[in-house]
Structures are given as C-alpha cells and as structure tokens.
Write an enzyme that holds these catalytic residues in place. Structure first.
Site, PDB file in Angstrom:
ATOM      1  N   THR A 135       0.853  -1.187   0.000  1.00  0.00           N
ATOM      2  CA  THR A 135       0.000   0.000   0.000  1.00  0.00           C
ATOM      3  C   THR A 135       0.892   1.242   0.000  1.00  0.00           C
ATOM      4  O   THR A 135       2.115   1.146  -0.021  1.00  0.00           O
ATOM      5  CB  THR A 135      -0.888   0.040   1.259  1.00  0.00           C
ATOM      6  OG1 THR A 135      -0.074   0.357   2.415  1.00  0.00           O
ATOM      7  CG2 THR A 135      -1.580  -1.295   1.498  1.00  0.00           C
ATOM      8  N   LYS A 150       6.707   3.259   0.927  1.00  0.00           N
ATOM      9  CA  LYS A 150       7.905   4.049   1.250  1.00  0.00           C
ATOM     10  C   LYS A 150       7.758   4.891   2.512  1.00  0.00           C
ATOM     11  O   LYS A 150       8.723   5.503   2.972  1.00  0.00           O
ATOM     12  CB  LYS A 150       8.229   4.986   0.071  1.00  0.00           C
ATOM     13  CG  LYS A 150       8.743   4.284  -1.152  1.00  0.00           C
ATOM     14  CD  LYS A 150       9.110   5.252  -2.240  1.00  0.00           C
ATOM     15  CE  LYS A 150       7.909   5.689  -3.034  1.00  0.00           C
ATOM     16  NZ  LYS A 150       7.363   4.647  -3.897  1.00  0.00           N
ATOM     17  N   GLU A 182      13.318  -3.155  -0.510  1.00  0.00           N
ATOM     18  CA  GLU A 182      14.061  -2.940  -1.762  1.00  0.00           C
ATOM     19  C   GLU A 182      13.266  -2.122  -2.771  1.00  0.00           C
ATOM     20  O   GLU A 182      13.809  -1.252  -3.454  1.00  0.00           O
ATOM     21  CB  GLU A 182      14.429  -4.296  -2.366  1.00  0.00           C
ATOM     22  CG  GLU A 182      15.191  -4.222  -3.678  1.00  0.00           C
ATOM     23  CD  GLU A 182      16.571  -3.605  -3.521  1.00  0.00           C
ATOM     24  OE1 GLU A 182      16.745  -2.436  -3.949  1.00  0.00           O
ATOM     25  OE2 GLU A 182      17.460  -4.264  -2.961  1.00  0.00           O
ATOM     26  N   ALA A 210      11.809   0.218  -7.883  1.00  0.00           N
ATOM     27  CA  ALA A 210      10.882  -0.910  -8.107  1.00  0.00           C
ATOM     28  C   ALA A 210      11.623  -2.230  -7.956  1.00  0.00           C
ATOM     29  O   ALA A 210      12.116  -2.545  -6.877  1.00  0.00           O
ATOM     30  CB  ALA A 210      10.186  -0.777  -9.458  1.00  0.00           C
ATOM     31  N   LEU A 270      14.508  -3.085  -9.305  1.00  0.00           N
ATOM     32  CA  LEU A 270      15.962  -3.000  -9.459  1.00  0.00           C
ATOM     33  C   LEU A 270      16.668  -3.226  -8.123  1.00  0.00           C
ATOM     34  O   LEU A 270      16.183  -2.772  -7.080  1.00  0.00           O
ATOM     35  CB  LEU A 270      16.357  -1.627 -10.014  1.00  0.00           C
ATOM     36  CG  LEU A 270      15.858  -1.279 -11.414  1.00  0.00           C
ATOM     37  CD1 LEU A 270      16.258   0.150 -11.768  1.00  0.00           C
ATOM     38  CD2 LEU A 270      16.429  -2.249 -12.437  1.00  0.00           C
ATOM     39  N   GLY A 277      -0.380   2.660 -15.223  1.00  0.00           N
ATOM     40  CA  GLY A 277       0.016   2.207 -13.888  1.00  0.00           C
ATOM     41  C   GLY A 277       1.390   2.651 -13.450  1.00  0.00           C
ATOM     42  O   GLY A 277       1.989   2.058 -12.545  1.00  0.00           O
ATOM     43  N   LYS A 321      12.907   8.919  -2.118  1.00  0.00           N
ATOM     44  CA  LYS A 321      13.817   7.874  -2.584  1.00  0.00           C
ATOM     45  C   LYS A 321      15.276   8.250  -2.351  1.00  0.00           C
ATOM     46  O   LYS A 321      16.072   7.431  -1.882  1.00  0.00           O
ATOM     47  CB  LYS A 321      13.556   7.580  -4.059  1.00  0.00           C
ATOM     48  CG  LYS A 321      12.240   6.863  -4.315  1.00  0.00           C
ATOM     49  CD  LYS A 321      11.964   6.689  -5.801  1.00  0.00           C
ATOM     50  CE  LYS A 321      10.652   5.950  -6.034  1.00  0.00           C
ATOM     51  NZ  LYS A 321      10.337   5.823  -7.483  1.00  0.00           N
ATOM     52  N   GLY A 372       5.988   0.384 -12.726  1.00  0.00           N
ATOM     53  CA  GLY A 372       5.096  -0.636 -13.277  1.00  0.00           C
ATOM     54  C   GLY A 372       4.775  -1.709 -12.254  1.00  0.00           C
ATOM     55  O   GLY A 372       5.625  -2.088 -11.444  1.00  0.00           O
TER      56      GLY A 372
END
Length: 812
Positions: free
Chosen positions: A554, A578, A605, A610, A612, A663, A681, A795
């Site tokens: 979420t 996050k 992670e 996403a 990566l 999305g 981030k 995505g």
C-alpha cells in the site's frame, strides 16, 4: 507368547471391537494375552458419575443409566441373540454393584480415592468381559483373567505401586497352570495385599500389558491405538509430523515424559528390563508397520527422534541472597514439594546458587507455593529468601534424541530457530546424557515453537512462509499472480513453500491458516468480513504462526505505523510502502533497531527503483567496507516516462494521464510530478549510505506551478492544461540546447537535492528510455567510473517482482 493391549479408541464400540477380533485372530497371535482399556470415554464418565454422587446430585443415576445402556447395546450388537443372556447378565450385575457403591457415595456425600478406584475399575471389568465373550462366540477361544488377582500393589489408591516379586509369581503361576493359549484381561486395575481394588494411574492399561509381558518374558509387547506409531511431533499441531519407525527405550521414555501421549511412561521400564521390543500399532491401519521401541534404535541418520511438549505447567522460582554458598536449600525445596505429593517435571539452577527453578503441573502450583513458603517461613521473614515466585501459563518443549550427544550445535540450532520466530525462553534444562534439551516457553507460543523446531529438524525438504498481504491493487494483484505461478517451482527448486495466510485491502480482510487458494482469492476477499486494520494486525499476532511475513503493498500511513509492533513480535516485514523508511529519521532508525533486536527481516528494496537491486547493492557496498561519496539518479519511472514521451505536440496533461492509465504513477500523480516521491527515494538511499537526513533537508527544485498542487486530482489535471505553455517552454529550452529533460536526484557528501535538469548527449542519463531508472554510485572503490544500476523503475509487474524477491530473501 505376545502381549497385546488395545486402548479405549480401539474398543470404543462394537464396530471397533470387531476390528480388534480380526487382529487377534491372526495365527501369529495364537498364544497371546490381550489387555484392554475401558470403552472409549467410559473412565471419564465413571469419574463424573462418582463426583456427581458425592455432591449429593441424584443426576448420577441418569449418568449410570446412560453407561449401562451403552454397554448393553454393545453386547447386543456383538453377540447373537441366542448367546447374549450370560453376558448381559454379567453386565447387569456389575451395574447393580456400581449403583450400590454410588448410592453410598451419594448418601455420605464423600468420595475417597479408594472408592473412586473401585468405581473406575468397572470400565475395564465391563469391556474385558464383553470382549472375552465376543471372542469365544466367534471361535477365538480365550480365558478371562482378573488382573486384580494377579497384579499386587501397595495401597496408594489412584496411582498404586506394583509389588513385582509377588506380581510376577502370580502371573507366571497362572499362565503355567492354564491350558488356554489366549487370555483376555482388564488393564489399569490391580489390588493391594488385602484384596482391595487399586488403579495404576490414567493410561495404566499400557502398564498392565507391560507387567504381563515382563512377567512371562514375552517375545513382544504390542500397544494398539488410533495412530500409526510414535510421531516426530503432535500431528494435531504439525501437519507434516512423521511416524518414527524405530526408537530406543530411553528416547521413548523422554518423549512420553514430556507429553507424547501414545504410550504411558511407566510402561517402558518393565519391558526395558527384559529387553522386550514394544510395538506401537494402529488398530484401524493394522498393515502399517508402526513404531518399534527397543534397546538401540535402528534409525541411522536421524539425530533428533522427536519433539514433545507439556502444555500447562507453572514455573516455581526460589530466590534469595541467603542461598548463596549455603548447602541444603535444594534439598529442603524438594522435601517441601515431596511432602505435598507434588511431582517435579523440570529443574534448573543458576550457577551463582542465587536461585533454583522447578516446573510443576499448573494444577499443583498454588499448593506448592503454600507448602514452600511455609517451609521457608523463617528465611522469608528474615529476608534471606524471597517468597516463592510462581509463573503460570507456561509450557515445556523437549527435543529428544540419543544421537544428540555426538553432534555439537543442536542446542544452538534449536534456540536460534525459536529466537527467529520470537519465542522467548524462560528456562532451559539439559541432562548430562544430552538425550534431551528442554525449554520453558509461554503457553501461547508452544504450538508455534513445536512447528518451528519440527521444520528446523525434520523438514529439511522445505521451509514454509506464512504471508499476510495488505493491499490488493495493481501491485498486490500482480504479486499474487506471480506467487501462484511460482509456488510449485519454489517448492521443488528452492524447497520453499509460500502460503498466503491472509489478504487485506481497504474494504475486506480474509484469513486461512491452511493457505488461501489463489484461483479465486479476489472473489473470496470481496465476500470476506470488513477490513479493520487493528483487527487485521491483532489476528496476525493471535495466530502466532511460524515464519510470518507481513507484505505491505500500500501507500498507507496507518499500515506503516504498525511496523514497530510487528517487528517487536518477530514478524518479518516486506514493504513496497515508502512511508516508514522515509518517515522521521528517529522512526527509521527505531525500525532498523527493532529488526536487529528481534532478529527479524525488514526489507524494502522496492522503495527505490521498483524491482531493481538498488538498496541491496548499496547495502552490500557499505557492509563490505566501501563508502559512498555521491549518488546521481533518475529515480522516478513516472517522470522519466512523461519526459520521454512529451514533445510538445500533445499536451503535458495528456502524457501524464497516459502514464497514470498504464500504472506508472501513484494514485495521486502529484506525489510523482511534484518531486515528493523522488525526495523520499534519495533520502532513503542517503540514509542507507549512513547519513542522518530528514525530508526537509532535501532541496526540491520543483518544475510544477504552485497552483497544480492545490485541490483534487481532477483539479490537478485542469491546472496542467492551463499551464501547457509553461511545460512547452521547458521542453523547447532543453531541445534548443540539444538536451533532454530528466528529473534528477543527487546526493553529495551528506546533502541531497532533486530537480529538473538539461541532460546532454554524453550523459549516462541521456539514453534512458520509457519508464527506466538509473542510479550511479560514486564510492571509494568507484571514484571516477560509477557503479551503474539501470532498468525499468516503474510498473506493477516489476514492482511486484521486487517485492517477491524480498519475500524469497526473508526465507533465506
């Protein structure tokens, strides 16, 4: 000659008794002694009858009538009408005797242990009589033996001690003088030297069989019950419990002492003295080999034989500075408990001699405190010893195996497995034989503890994770699809079983301890009870399942606020959300410390990049001793998609809407376009690099006009259309300089900023297409040529795959 014992479930009714007859008809039992328990549930019913009568409650008559009816019906279902009368008369006579005894108890309002032994003895007397009649009726000739005339005990009613020299002679003489080859005898009951009925303790029918076997030096003792042998753990708790094919006498004694109910503990001693093998067999699956208990186990590879537990114990702690260096305190403690007739299950003492702990049955705890405090009254009054401390709602789990002694690290593996699952250990005991390691844990944790240990020692074939997924939107749905697709692969290639034990979204919550079927989870969730986050978290804690993992997909503040509670209960967290990692630095550090303190994974992670491996790679650099000087990154797949597709031929708002449709944006695109998401981030990366940084320390050079940040999402799109000239100007300026627009995050020596930049053709960022992200790590080891991570950074599919990868990391 063999001795066979059939338990209450094996003789519960006429149908089961017929199965018993099929077994004893086998030629290999041509010479045998058949010991039987009361019909299933009868002993408890007789106890209830006696106690009801003692209370002056004449309902005891109805209880007796129910029992009489049951036994008479059993006779009628077993014997042909022409030969029923003798057996029915015998049953009726015994119930007349029982009625007289209970009437006396009713009138006196008193029920002594001696009288209770007399009452409960009728269960075995009745069952053995009926079974003997039935076997004779079907041409299995046998002689009924009254075990009260053969087994002689002392007068400790309720749990009488056998006088073996007299008993052995009685049995040997009886068998030698008889011409019969088969005998049927009641278990559980005996008589003292005055001929008064005694009992051998609950489960004493096993013991009766062992007494017969030892007296005649039987070639084998077979205990027939409703399970296929001794199990590696209680099958009611552990679905993958396995039958133990072979175990030693001493291992079996340890397992039965610590709660394994398949065999009554005193049973083993007589057989062990005569080296008689004991077989545990299943009446309802007689073809199964079962378990053999013998002097040396035939098992070659298993270090641990089984796991058992005693579920309701209390811990008694005697402590005090006056105990140090003074001999005799332990002796006096055990004398006090012995005088009260209290059995000690486990003992442990600190090396400082400051305290000694013992475990007893919870039913005895209050009486124990009374006797011990009275015994040490003077020391307590003078302050040398504290009043006895009693802790309730505890259990003992025991790891048992003869081969533990020659294998170091077993205790470490045991405690590590329990610790990883948040099972706190209150006391530990291990004998010098190293055949048993026992630990006292909270009763609420005992089922999880047994499952954890069974998985650690017996289920090397796979590990099980129990997932509770919060969020079933784009990412959550993709994650469930991926798990469904990969479940079989993970089981066969990684030995990992993933069970979805709970799913919740903003409307509903759904649970299933056995794992949800993923073919129709969406429909089941829509039909599930309403979602209440506090109730969802409380359910997870109450279920207390091993290897529990909460997966947060979420963007919800309230869900992130539950992390601390979950981590402090040793529940792993995998977070796509996050908010927690980008919250106040104090909270970020608190969550990290909780994960470390409770030895539980906390992975996020997908907070950056996403799917990566950005955070994981950064962690590896730091852990290996590198230090980060600078990070440059394009961290928003959304913004990269938008600026890669905006060329001023269609409106900026149209491109953003397309990104949201595919999305690539948050539900509120302003979190992406306003720079908030990128700020979070780069802050998370700075924190993971070791910098104490807050959100307000990150400079945001926003390219959006302030009015775009006001109102609803619909208002946002209206404002984008109004300011199309502004966005067109941004594009044309960059294009005029042969540059592209990229929203770049940068961290340099403790400082962080984000903003829109012109990217020239020679930049690593120039050839960044679609929704890709790129991160450049400049470190002590990569000072000029950075370590580059590049790939799709937005995505539902790739984000779900990143979450999935974190879940698999939890397992390892």
């Amino acid at each position: 000659m063999k001795v066979l014992k059939f338990g209450g479930s094996s003789v519960a009714n006429a149908e089961n008794i017929k199965k018993v007859a099929e077994i004893v008809a086998d030629k290999k039992y041509e010479q045998s002694i058949i010991v039987v328990s009361a019909l299933g549930g009868v002993t408890d019913a007789l106890i209830q009858t006696g106690t009801t009568a003692a209370k002056g409650d004449d309902n005891y008559k109805q209880l007796l009538l129910n029992l009489e009816t049951r036994h008479l019906e059993t006779v009628k279902n077993l014997l042909p009408v022409t030969i029923q009368s003798s057996c029915l008369s015998n049953v009726k006579q015994k119930f007349n005797e029982l009625e007289d005894i209970c009437e006396g108890v009713f009138r006196l309002g008193e029920l002594s242990k001696r009288t209770m032994d007399r009452i409960v003895s009728y269960g075995e007397l009745l069952s053995s009589t009926i079974i003997s009649h039935y076997l004779n009726a079907i041409q299995i000739n046998n002689e009924w033996l009254d075990s009260r005339k053969l087994i002689t005990t002392n007068s400790q009613f309720g749990f009488a001690q056998v006088i073996f020299p007299v008993t052995n002679k009685n049995i040997q003489d009886c068998i030698a003088q008889s011409s019969s080859k088969k005998f049927v005898s009641p278990g559980f009951i005996a008589a003292n030297q005055e001929g008064l009925t005694t009992t051998l303790g609950r489960g004493g029918s096993d013991y009766t069989a062992a007494i017969f076997a030892a007296a005649i030096q039987s070639e084998a003792l077979e205990i027939w019950t409703d399970v296929t042998g001794m199990m590696t753990a209680d099958p009611r708790w552990v679905s993958n419990a396995k039958t133990i094919p072979s175990t030693s006498y001493r291992e079996a004694m340890e397992l039965s002492h610590f709660g394994a109910k398949v065999i009554y503990p005193p049973t083993i001693q007589p057989a062990m003295q005569q080296l008689i093998p004991i077989w545990i067999k299943n009446t309802f699956q007689p073809q199964q080999p079962g378990t053999v208990i013998e002097n040396i186990s035939a098992q070659k590879n298993e270090i641990i034989t089984g796991i058992s537990s005693i579920n309701t114990i209390s811990l008694l702690s005697l402590e005090g500075s006056g105990m140090v260096g003074i001999p005799g305190f332990s002796k006096r403690l055990f004398e006090a408990l012995s005088s009260a007739g209290i059995n000690v299950i486990l003992i442990t003492q600190s090396s400082s001699e400051h305290s000694i702990c013992v475990a007893v049955n919870s039913a005895d705890a209050n009486m124990a405190k009374h006797f011990v405090d009275e015994h040490f009254a003077n020391e307590i009054a003078s302050g040398k010893v504290d009043p006895l401390k009693v802790e309730h709602e505890l259990s003992i789990i025991a790891l048992v195996g003869d081969k533990m002694k020659s294998h170091p690290g077993i205790a470490g593996k045991m405690f590590a497995a329990l610790g990883r699952n948040g099972v706190n250990i209150r006391a530990i005991a291990q004998g010098s034989s190293e055949r048993n390691i026992s630990a006292v844990v909270a009763f609420k944790d005992v089922k999880k503890a047994v499952n954890v240990l069974h998985e650690a020692f017996f289920e090397s074939s796979y590990k099980q994770l129990n997932l509770f997924i919060i969020g079933s939107g784009n990412v959550g749905s993709k994650l469930l699809e991926q798990i469904k697709q990969q479940q079989e692969y993970l089981l066969h290639h990684l030995n990992l079983q993933i069970r979805i034990t709970g799913i919740g979204n903003s409307r509903h919550m759904l649970f299933n301890d056995d794992g949800l079927q993923l073919n129709n989870w969406n429909q089941l969730l829509q039909e599930a009870p309403p979602m209440k986050l506090s109730g969802f978290i409380e359910t997870i804690l109450l279920k207390n399942l091993r290897n529990s993992v909460v997966v947060d997909v979420t963007a919800n503040h309230q869900v992130a606020d539950t992390y601390a509670e979950l981590l402090s209960h040793s529940i792993a967290i995998v977070a796509c959300n996050k908010i927690a990692a980008s919250s106040a630095y104090k909270n970020y550090i608190k969550l990290k410390q909780l994960a470390k303190e409770f030895n539980v994974p906390y992975f996020f992670e997908t907070n950056v990049g996403a799917g990566l491996p950005v955070i994981g790679t950064l962690n590896d650099l730091i852990r290996s001793g590198d230090s980060v000087h600078k990070i440059q990154a394009v961290l928003s797949g959304t913004l990269n998609y938008v600026f890669n597709n905006y060329n001023a031929t269609e409106t900026f708002a149209t491109v953003v809407k397309q990104a949201q449709k595919e999305g690539y944006t948050e539900p509120d695109p302003r979190l992406d376009l306003g720079g908030t998401d990128v700020m979070r981030k780069i802050m998370i990366l700075a924190r993971e690099a070791g910098t104490a940084i807050e959100m307000e320390d990150v400079t945001n050079h926003s390219f959006l006009p302030p009015s775009c940040m006001q109102g609803t999402v619909d208002d946002f799109y209206v404002e984008l259309e109004k300011h199309e000239a502004h966005f067109k100007e941004l594009y044309l300026k960059a294009s005029a300089n042969n540059c592209k627009l990229k929203f770049v995050a940068e961290y340099v020596n403790g400082k962080a900023e984000v903003g829109l930049k012109h990217i020239p053709a020679d930049s690593d960022f120039y050839h960044l297409y679609g929704k890709d992200n790129i991160v450049l790590f400049y470190t002590q080891r990569y000072p000029e040529q950075p370590l580059v991570i590049k790939g799709a950074g937005a995505g539902a599919d790739v984000t779900a795959s990143g979450v999935f990868a974190d879940i698999i990391r939890v397992a390892h």
